[in-house]
Design a protein around this motif. Structure first.
Motif, short mmCIF file in Angstrom:
data_model
loop_
_atom_site.label_atom_id
_atom_site.label_comp_id
_atom_site.label_asym_id
_atom_site.label_seq_id
_atom_site.Cartn_x
_atom_site.Cartn_y
_atom_site.Cartn_z
N GLY A 187 62.22 95.61 23.24
CA GLY A 187 63.15 96.66 23.65
C GLY A 187 64.59 96.21 23.76
N LEU A 234 65.80 94.03 26.14
CA LEU A 234 66.23 93.74 27.50
C LEU A 234 66.22 92.25 27.78
N LYS A 289 70.38 96.84 22.33
CA LYS A 289 69.28 97.71 22.75
C LYS A 289 69.56 99.18 22.51
N HIS A 290 70.83 99.58 22.60
CA HIS A 290 71.08 101.01 22.43
C HIS A 290 71.03 101.44 20.97
N ILE A 314 64.01 102.15 20.31
CA ILE A 314 62.71 101.79 20.88
C ILE A 314 62.62 102.49 22.23
N TYR A 325 61.16 103.22 25.91
CA TYR A 325 60.60 102.30 26.89
C TYR A 325 60.22 103.11 28.13
N PHE A 376 58.98 102.58 31.76
CA PHE A 376 58.89 101.47 32.71
C PHE A 376 57.82 101.74 33.75
N GLU A 413 58.10 101.65 36.87
CA GLU A 413 58.56 102.48 37.99
C GLU A 413 59.27 103.74 37.53
N ARG A 467 61.94 104.84 36.49
CA ARG A 467 63.38 104.70 36.33
C ARG A 467 64.05 106.00 35.88
N ALA A 517 61.52 109.25 27.02
CA ALA A 517 61.52 108.25 25.95
C ALA A 517 61.23 108.91 24.60
#
Lengths: 368, 230
Positions: free
Chosen positions: A45, A47, A73-74, A78, A80, A82, A84, A86, A146
């Protein structure tokens, strides 16, 4: 090839050295905590910047440290999801969902908002704030957010880990639909064998930063030793079976697999539904003679196809049940006393309890 | 008690103008420096941190003296700005605004910095994976999340400017209608016989504005907590 990953990365005392490819619609990364699963998805991804890596997704090179290619990443496209969620706390659900769309080139906006919202069952939540959502609802919104960025690959890092069993089973069907609609390939990080058995089409098993095994889910899950650390009792064969009838008098459902007929406690699925059934290796007993006077309902005739290496007291005995591969975990002592060897006909006795509801997923169109 | 005299009104209006300009002018540098100090590791970061905080610990008169040396007519910066851009600070209300901006700057930066520290950077990562360029991430994720902190910092900066006395009077003196803000007007009233009434009225105005600013910043602090916990 959907995914081609080759990563070498050191972080403190931990070193990750993995190489795998996958063409599965849903590739599960399995391993105990600290095995490097999250680092791998973070590297895909964007990160985490690995020391040395080559990462190719759907033919597009995202990272190649040899030629100094590192797509930020931007620009990776991809998705993502998470652990939690987010979700952005200052935006309502609708604007969270549309966030990625603002940054998607207009020619590449394929995912339909209405379709995604409908697929995930979140239509009624659109005007709510993330803080008012339940854990399961948050994760469904996170998945939708996503997807609406039209990713070329969807990463899910233990998206259900923080949820209780009831919430999990609320989300599984949505992930299954996502997988079976086939729009976006998925990489799912999980440490639950039951989850993988239900969802994955391909599995990569990791341990201490290395790949232990990778391949089609049915193939990998048959080897219980890969799951020794945490999932031993859960590992086993994955087979497909069709609902062939319901027995109202005994509250049973009969499933037809290539291996034979299997009776399980009554299921809600209509006749003809194809299900994915997991036969846990620990729940299979072998008998040389056809058993009599047993309470177990399911006895399948089989041939021993191979016998694994001994690990302590136990060994894996791989069986061929009318074409369906099944595995039994038995003691080394039994193997010796019964004289089990490849080619020998046996009877596999399956305890009914092995058909736990979590293992009964609706199978995808992709054969396993 | 009678109302404010025209001279007192002039001081109140001037104070509000000086404080508003000081706050507005320090806002963007304040956000930028708070961001640098909180997020970036660069050579001289500690030194910048100390310089930003100096007005908080130095005697205000010392800050005013530095301004007089640097930004006065014959000071290096003051002479340059006057020649090149025609901007004059000495003995003008703009000089009062500059003095107030510098005195309030550490308070503004601290408030914004605290709110930047409380932003969950994972949210910024998530925005990145959704295709947002880092500049956009700052604009549509970070900035809205720190907005209550920015407003709280602005309130503090404004309140500090309303009360600034030492640096202002040292740098630009106390010229009625040009640089005589509420505090210098109160001081001037106490120096003349019969000035108690004016001093009292301006003190009351000052207290009301301060309490309002404090209440506003408390209310905003509560909002930021609610939002960050969400």
């Amino acid at each position: 090839m959907i995914l081609d990953v080759d990563i070498y990365h050191r972080q403190g005392g931990f070193s990750l050295e993995v190489r795998f490819q996958s063409d599965g619609k849903l590739t599960a990364l399995y391993g105990p905590s600290g095995s490097g699963k999250t680092t791998i998805v973070n590297a895909i991804g964007g990160l985490v910047q690995p020391d040395h890596a080559r990462i190719v997704v759907q033919g597009r090179e995202l990272v190649d440290t040899k030629t100094n290619i590192v797509v930020p990443k931007h620009k990776r496209r991809i998705g993502y999801v998470f652990q939690e969620g987010r979700l952005f706390p200052h935006l309502n659900v609708r604007h969270n969902l549309l966030f990625g769309r603002w940054f998607t080139p207009s020619g590449e906006r394929k995912a339909s908002f209405d379709h995604v919202v409908d697929l995930l069952g979140i239509t009624h939540l659109l005007d709510r704030r993330p803080s008012t959502l339940s854990g399961g609802e948050k994760q469904r919104v996170a998945i939708g957010r996503a997807l609406l960025a039209d990713p070329q690959l969807l990463l899910m890092d233990e998206p259900l880990a923080s949820l209780d069993e009831a919430r999990k089973s609320e989300i599984y069907p949505y992930i299954e639909r996502l997988r079976d609609e086939g729009g976006v390939p998925i990489v799912l990080v999980s440490h639950s064998v039951a989850e993988i058995a239900r969802l994955a089409t391909s599995v990569v098993v990791l341990s201490e930063g290395k790949v232990v095994a990778s391949g089609p889910a049915a193939e990998v899950l048959r080897h219980t030793n890969y799951f020794a650390q945490s999932g031993l009792t859960e590992a086993g064969a994955l087979i497909e079976a069709q609902v062939s009838g319901h027995n109202a008098a005994y509250d049973l459902t009969v499933l037809q697999a290539r291996a034979g007929a299997l009776s399980v406690p009554r299921l809600p699925h209509p006749i003809g539904t194809i299900l994915r059934v997991r036969l846990r290796a620990r729940d299979i007993i072998l008998s040389l003679a056809p058993p009599h006077g047993l309470s177990a309902l399911n006895v399948l005739p089989a041939f021993i196809s191979s016998i694994g290496d001994a690990e302590g007291a136990s060994m894996d005995v791989q069986l061929d049940c009318g074409g369906d591969p099944v595995v039994a975990r038995v003691t080394r002592k039994s193997v010796e006393e019964l004289g089990l060897k490849p080619g020998l006909p046996v009877h596999a006795i399956i305890k009914s309890i092995a058909f736990d509801p979590e293992a009964l997923g609706v199978a995808g169109q992709e054969n396993i | 008690m009678e109302g404010l005299s025209p001279e007192e009104w002039t001081a109140v209006r001037l104070s509000l103008k000086v404080a508003s300009v000081a706050m507005a002018a320090s806002l963007i540098p304040g956000i930028a420096i708070a961001f640098l100090l909180e997020r970036r590791r660069f050579w001289g970061r500690q030194a910048l941190d100390v310089v930003v905080h100096l007005p908080l610990v130095l005697p205000p008169v010392v800050v005013g003296w530095f301004l007089l040396i640097g930004f006065g007519r014959r000071g290096p910066i003051g002479a340059f700005l006057a020649e090149q851009f025609g901007i004059v600070f000495s003995f003008r209300w703009t000089g009062a605004a500059l003095a107030c901006a510098i005195m309030g700057f550490p308070l503004l930066v601290r408030a914004i910095r605290l709110s930047i520290a409380s932003v969950d950077r994972k949210l910024e990562d998530a925005a990145g994976t959704l295709g947002a360029h880092p500049v956009w991430v700052f604009g549509v994720v970070t900035l809205p999340l720190i907005l209550p902190g920015i407003i709280a910092g602005m309130v503090l900066s404004f309140a500090k400017a309303m009360g600034e006395f030492g640096a202002t009077i040292t740098f630009v003196s106390s010229i009625p209608g040009e640089t005589q803000t509420i505090p210098s007007a109160i001081y001037a009233y106490t120096q003349v016989p019969g000035g108690e009434g004016g001093a009292m009225r301006l003190t009351l105005v000052s207290i009301i504005i301060s309490i309002a600013a404090l209440w506003l910043s408390e209310w905003l602090a509560r909002r930021v907590r609610r939002r960050v916990q969400a």
